[in-house]
Design a protein around this motif. Structure first.
Motif, PDB file in Angstrom:
ATOM      1  N   THR A 168     -33.322  15.073  55.638  1.00 36.53           N
ATOM      2  CA  THR A 168     -32.293  15.720  54.826  1.00 36.53           C
ATOM      3  C   THR A 168     -32.600  17.196  54.670  1.00 36.53           C
ATOM      4  OG1 THR A 168     -31.832  13.680  53.617  1.00 36.53           O
ATOM      5  CG2 THR A 168     -31.190  15.733  52.554  1.00 36.53           C
ATOM      6  N   TRP A 169     -33.856  17.508  54.422  1.00 36.93           N
ATOM      7  CA  TRP A 169     -34.258  18.915  54.320  1.00 36.93           C
ATOM      8  C   TRP A 169     -34.018  19.647  55.635  1.00 36.93           C
ATOM      9  CZ3 TRP A 169     -39.058  21.031  56.479  1.00 36.93           C
ATOM     10  CH2 TRP A 169     -39.232  22.365  56.166  1.00 36.93           C
ATOM     11  N   LEU A 170     -34.360  19.005  56.757  1.00 35.62           N
ATOM     12  CA  LEU A 170     -34.097  19.621  58.057  1.00 35.62           C
ATOM     13  C   LEU A 170     -32.604  19.863  58.249  1.00 35.62           C
ATOM     14  CD1 LEU A 170     -36.513  17.607  60.399  1.00 35.62           C
ATOM     15  CD2 LEU A 170     -36.745  19.996  59.678  1.00 35.62           C
ATOM     16  N   GLY A 171     -31.779  18.936  57.755  1.00 33.26           N
ATOM     17  CA  GLY A 171     -30.334  19.109  57.879  1.00 33.26           C
ATOM     18  C   GLY A 171     -29.811  20.304  57.114  1.00 33.26           C
ATOM     19  N   THR A 172     -30.497  20.693  56.042  1.00 35.05           N
ATOM     20  CA  THR A 172     -30.037  21.837  55.247  1.00 35.05           C
ATOM     21  C   THR A 172     -30.518  23.173  55.786  1.00 35.05           C
ATOM     22  OG1 THR A 172     -31.943  21.722  53.733  1.00 35.05           O
ATOM     23  CG2 THR A 172     -29.989  20.411  53.168  1.00 35.05           C
ATOM     24  N   ILE A 173     -31.530  23.178  56.654  1.00 38.38           N
ATOM     25  CA  ILE A 173     -32.088  24.460  57.106  1.00 38.38           C
ATOM     26  C   ILE A 173     -31.817  24.746  58.579  1.00 38.38           C
ATOM     27  CG2 ILE A 173     -33.899  24.397  55.348  1.00 38.38           C
ATOM     28  CD1 ILE A 173     -35.868  23.596  57.587  1.00 38.38           C
ATOM     29  N   THR A 174     -31.468  23.726  59.370  1.00 37.20           N
ATOM     30  CA  THR A 174     -31.213  23.963  60.784  1.00 37.20           C
ATOM     31  C   THR A 174     -29.763  24.397  61.004  1.00 37.20           C
ATOM     32  OG1 THR A 174     -30.749  21.603  61.036  1.00 37.20           O
ATOM     33  CG2 THR A 174     -32.967  22.349  61.584  1.00 37.20           C
ATOM     34  N   LYS A 175     -29.470  24.822  62.212  1.00 38.52           N
ATOM     35  CA  LYS A 175     -28.154  25.374  62.505  1.00 38.52           C
ATOM     36  C   LYS A 175     -27.191  24.375  63.136  1.00 38.52           C
ATOM     37  CE  LYS A 175     -29.843  30.118  63.056  1.00 38.52           C
ATOM     38  NZ  LYS A 175     -29.932  31.303  63.961  1.00 38.52           N
ATOM     39  N   SER A 176     -27.687  23.236  63.588  1.00 39.24           N
ATOM     40  CA  SER A 176     -26.797  22.271  64.232  1.00 39.24           C
ATOM     41  C   SER A 176     -27.385  20.877  64.128  1.00 39.24           C
ATOM     42  CB  SER A 176     -26.578  22.623  65.704  1.00 39.24           C
ATOM     43  OG  SER A 176     -27.774  22.454  66.443  1.00 39.24           O
ATOM     44  N   ALA A 177     -26.515  19.869  64.311  1.00 41.03           N
ATOM     45  CA  ALA A 177     -26.968  18.483  64.275  1.00 41.03           C
ATOM     46  C   ALA A 177     -27.910  18.185  65.437  1.00 41.03           C
ATOM     47  CB  ALA A 177     -25.759  17.557  64.312  1.00 41.03           C
ATOM     48  N   LYS A 178     -27.678  18.824  66.583  1.00 38.61           N
ATOM     49  CA  LYS A 178     -28.557  18.614  67.726  1.00 38.61           C
ATOM     50  C   LYS A 178     -29.965  19.120  67.438  1.00 38.61           C
ATOM     51  CE  LYS A 178     -25.005  18.662  71.342  1.00 38.61           C
ATOM     52  NZ  LYS A 178     -24.524  19.325  72.583  1.00 38.61           N
ATOM     53  N   SER A 179     -30.056  20.213  66.694  1.00 42.13           N
ATOM     54  CA  SER A 179     -31.375  20.731  66.326  1.00 42.13           C
ATOM     55  C   SER A 179     -32.113  19.739  65.435  1.00 42.13           C
ATOM     56  CB  SER A 179     -31.230  22.070  65.605  1.00 42.13           C
ATOM     57  OG  SER A 179     -30.621  23.031  66.434  1.00 42.13           O
TER      58      SER A 179
END
Length: 242
Positions: free
Chosen positions: A147-158
């Protein structure tokens, strides 16, 4: 927000492919390919394999939490949430509560597949239920990382790419599929300190012997630490988009 996530799952049944097909496929594949080489037979390998597959499946399932979150943020759905009278953590915690259903399906189908091919858990119904609860709690706590990665990355693929780099070394560099004593000394030392190994050992003790071992305590402690660290980080990352 949890109900919204459940309705999305109902309308997009492909979201259940990873928790329905993967447990069945991995259980059968690993049992019949590695059973004879590692334990001398499929029936002897199943008490080692099934808890490992449960742990691996739940871990890989929790990755989708961050991917779905990032997709919603890219679509602008969260712009609507800003104006609604709800707690700021609701858009993050709601889908995670709904994902408990996916973890339950993944763990349950793994045990069902094991029973079909000959697995007989010595811990009985109570032990299996305890093993499933431990795996689900662990998956839910680790979902905060993604969830944290989802808030800081630029895309779902990332999110997906980073998650795979985290999960696969953890899952396969553990005692999920092979006994630790068969490994080289330096590799065995790494496996012993892997948090996934504690989860697998705790799940194995519950399902096979009906025993609450010390590994269960270490696993729950690790879950509490992960939540304490990454839940606030997820909230901080989410607030940046408000």
């Amino acid at each position: 927000m949890a109900w919204r996530a459940l309705k999305k799952m109902r309308r997009n049944p492909e979201q259940f492919f990873d928790v329905t097909i993967q447990p069945l496929l991995f259980t059968a594949m690993f049992a019949y390919i590695f059973g004879g080489a590692i334990s001398g037979g499929v029936s002897a390998y199943l008490p080692v394999l099934i808890p490992g597959i449960v742990a691996q499946t739940v871990l890989t399932t929790c990755m989708s939490t961050g991917v779905q979150l990032r997709e919603d943020m890219e679509k602008g759905v969260f712009d609507r949430f800003k104006s609604l009278p709800m707690a700021r953590i609701a858009p993050l915690a709601g889908p995670m509560i709904a994902d408990l259903l996916r973890y339950l399906i993944a763990a349950g189908l793994t045990f069902v597949a094991g029973l079909i091919i000959g697995y007989r858990p010595g811990g009985g119904v109570v032990g299996v239920a305890g093993a499933m609860v431990l795996a689900i709690v662990t998956g839910w706590s680790l979902a905060w990382i993604f969830t944290w990665l989802g808030t800081i990355t630029k895309s779902a693929k990332s999110v997906q790419g980073i998650s795979m780099m985290i999960l696969f070394p953890l899952a396969f560099r553990s005692n999920a599929f092979v006994p630790v004593q068969t490994l080289l000394n330096w590799l065995a030392d790494l496996v012993k300190v892997n948090p996934v190994s504690h989860l697998v050992s705790g799940t194995c003790a519950l399902a096979n012997r009906g025993v609450i071992s010390g590994e269960v305590g270490w696993t729950l402690l690790a879950c509490a630490v992960v939540i304490a660290v990454f839940a606030p980080l997820s909230m901080r990352g989410y607030r940046r988009h408000l």
